[in-house]
Design an enzyme around this catalytic site. Structure first.
Site, PDB file in Angstrom:
ATOM      1  N   TRP A 165     -19.767  47.707  79.378  1.00 33.64           N
ATOM      2  CA  TRP A 165     -19.124  47.887  80.686  1.00 33.64           C
ATOM      3  C   TRP A 165     -17.921  46.962  80.874  1.00 33.64           C
ATOM      4  O   TRP A 165     -17.745  46.341  81.905  1.00 33.64           O
ATOM      5  CB  TRP A 165     -20.145  47.724  81.823  1.00 33.64           C
ATOM      6  CG  TRP A 165     -21.220  48.754  81.748  1.00 33.64           C
ATOM      7  CD1 TRP A 165     -21.153  50.052  82.182  1.00 33.64           C
ATOM      8  CD2 TRP A 165     -22.520  48.600  81.183  1.00 33.64           C
ATOM      9  NE1 TRP A 165     -22.322  50.718  81.917  1.00 33.64           N
ATOM     10  CE2 TRP A 165     -23.191  49.836  81.305  1.00 33.64           C
ATOM     11  CE3 TRP A 165     -23.201  47.545  80.571  1.00 33.64           C
ATOM     12  CZ2 TRP A 165     -24.483  50.044  80.843  1.00 33.64           C
ATOM     13  CZ3 TRP A 165     -24.485  47.753  80.117  1.00 33.64           C
ATOM     14  CH2 TRP A 165     -25.116  48.987  80.262  1.00 33.64           C
ATOM     15  N   HIS A 166     -17.085  46.906  79.831  1.00 36.08           N
ATOM     16  CA  HIS A 166     -15.868  46.086  79.871  1.00 36.08           C
ATOM     17  C   HIS A 166     -14.622  46.971  79.862  1.00 36.08           C
ATOM     18  O   HIS A 166     -13.622  46.626  79.241  1.00 36.08           O
ATOM     19  CB  HIS A 166     -15.832  45.124  78.681  1.00 36.08           C
ATOM     20  CG  HIS A 166     -16.871  44.056  78.744  1.00 36.08           C
ATOM     21  ND1 HIS A 166     -17.084  43.163  77.715  1.00 36.08           N
ATOM     22  CD2 HIS A 166     -17.758  43.727  79.703  1.00 36.08           C
ATOM     23  CE1 HIS A 166     -18.067  42.336  78.039  1.00 36.08           C
ATOM     24  NE2 HIS A 166     -18.490  42.664  79.244  1.00 36.08           N
ATOM     25  N   VAL A 222     -11.170  54.205 100.014  1.00 33.67           N
ATOM     26  CA  VAL A 222      -9.713  54.364 100.035  1.00 33.67           C
ATOM     27  C   VAL A 222      -9.379  55.672  99.333  1.00 33.67           C
ATOM     28  O   VAL A 222      -9.833  55.919  98.210  1.00 33.67           O
ATOM     29  CB  VAL A 222      -9.009  53.176  99.349  1.00 33.67           C
ATOM     30  CG1 VAL A 222      -7.509  53.418  99.291  1.00 33.67           C
ATOM     31  CG2 VAL A 222      -9.312  51.889 100.099  1.00 33.67           C
TER      32      VAL A 222
END
Length: 471
Positions: free
Chosen positions: A402-403, A129
């Protein structure tokens, strides 16, 4: 695969900040809606668990002996053995994981595959996108532009509204590429401004020291230096879905600690792994570790060693995210701003010390557990174990869990930093919502898988109710 929801006070804090409908009692039903709890002792608690959802929650089939020692060490150190997804979060527990029959239960497997045959679902993969289509005159989103196979540019037009669920990195990137973001920044990179909002700010993450290692004097950990044994493990997994390869990323158990012993809100999570990254050189490199830093830990690959990761759950530091340019294929720039607030360092140092204290318990001492005291090379100038040494180590070996979240902050109209309102609608833009962890105003004491599912379930209800009312 780590399933933790967070603390009641996290969500009540969101509500206090003006996010009506997002208090703990409001969101608990949406955690329950997707949950299919398969741990018998927990499934009986109908207030905090459900067995009706699509997402299987189980104990991983295998854990090491040293993981059992870790869970046993908790009560010996004065903590409780808990269900961290129930009434209280402070204590020790084996892992609750999104798994089924020893395999990962991904969101695709749980939610998307059962819906594949629906006539109103069309999935287009291998696509990027590039822009949200917005009428600049009436500020109404009406579709998306995307590139298929990296070549074919086309559009998907929305009959009702556009829902952006691209995550804490790509959702703000797409908003900014589409003209929604900080006015001065968008003008600088040449994107026409449609709506001036604080997109990309409020970036938060959970971080840890990644090199807190321990050794044991017996074979109670998970080792990967025995090729014949590893082959057996592989066959065991293939034919029985059991054994060491069912350990989710080697994580086996958790503990949540209220460092100040004050309010039941944990500041530190201890993630227990029955091995070390030293045993898995490809993991070290995937993490971004340098070979010269790996050298002091090489010997751990052939020792009985394990790791404890002290996670900073409520960082005060905030980062931000910007566009590098207006090319949708260019990765955005991230300024995490880790450890810029002194309090974050202080709490992490306290968490490290709490983890080390566990080796004095009977559970660990029966296997001769010791702290691995070979210093991190860049921190040799500091006395090993001193606060200065641990601060140096934290800053040099900052480990992300990876939060990332918070970059499209949810808040009331009175909050100048809010990008979306409590209905997750982008402020000033019609027919556009963000539904992912980027909307989180303050990061909860949770791995963000469970909160992501909760946000999606709640958004689904809000959308259905609104469009039903307008039908």
């Amino acid at each position: 695969m780590v399933y933790t929801r967070g603390n009641r006070k996290d969500y009540d804090g969101w509500k206090t900040q003006g996010c009506e409908g997002w208090g703990y009692d409001d969101v608990l039903p949406y955690f329950l809606r997707s949950e299919n709890m398969r741990i018998p002792t927990l499934a009986n608690d109908k207030k905090y668990h459900s067995t009706e959802g699509e997402l299987f929650i189980t104990r991983p089939p295998y854990h090491t002996q040293i993981a059992s020692d870790f869970v046993e060490a908790g009560p010996q150190a004065g903590y409780k053995d808990i269900d961290y997804n129930a009434a209280t979060q402070i204590g020790f527990s084996f892992l609750q994981a999104t798994m089924k029959n020893g395999e990962r239960m991904s969101s695709n497997r749980a939610f998307l595959k059962p819906a594949r045959q629906r006539k109103n679902l069309h999935v287009v993969n291998r696509s990027l996108v590039t822009k949200i289509l917005i009428d600049p005159q009436n500020k109404t989103a009406y579709g998306v532009e995307y590139k298929y196979l990296g070549i074919f540019k086309t559009e998907a037009v929305a009959r009702k509204e556009v829902i952006l669920s691209a995550g804490a990195i790509n959702s703000p990137q797409l908003l900014m590429l589409s003209g929604i973001g900080p006015k001065e920044h968008l003008q600088k990179v040449g994107v026409p401004v449609i709506q001036d909002l604080r997109v990309g700010f409020n970036l938060q993450d959970h971080i840890s020291l990644g090199t807190l290692f321990f050794t044991a004097n017996s074979s109670v950990t998970a080792r990967f230096d025995n090729i014949p044994g590893d082959a057996v493990s592989l066959l065991q997994y293939l034919f029985t879905r059991n054994g060491t390869l069912t350990m989710p990323g080697a994580i086996e158990a958790l503990a949540f600690l209220d460092i100040d012993d004050s309010d039941g809100l944990p500041e530190i999570e201890l993630i227990f792994a029955g091995t070390t990254v030293a045993s898995l050189l490809p993991v070290w490199f995937a993490w971004g570790g340098k070979l010269e830093i790996y050298a002091p830990y090489m010997s751990l690959a052939i020792q009985n060693a394990f790791s404890i990761f002290p996670i900073l759950l409520h960082p005060k530091s905030r980062g931000w995210l910007t566009l590098k340019d207006k090319n949708p294929e260019t990765k955005p720039l991230l300024y995490h701003n880790y450890l810029t607030e002194k309090q974050d360092v202080e709490i992490l140092v306290k968490g490290i010390k709490r983890a080390i204290q566990l080796i004095d318990t009977e559970a660990f001492q029966r296997h001769g557990v010791k702290l691995y005291t070979v210093p991190l090379p860049p921190c040799k100038s500091h006395e090993f174990g001193s606060d200065a040494y641990w601060e140096c180590s934290i800053r040099y070996m900052t480990f992300t869990v990876w939060h990332q979240c918070g970059t499209c902050k949810m808040g009331p109209d009175s909050d100048p930093d809010a990008v979306v309102d409590p209905q997750l609608k982008v402020r000033g833009i019609r027919h556009l919502r963000v539904v992912d962890t980027s909307i989180i105003p303050v990061i909860p004491a949770a791995h963000l898988t469970a909160p992501a599912y909760m946000i999606a379930e709640k958004a689904a209800d809000m959308i259905k109710q609104e469009w039903k009312a307008n039908a």
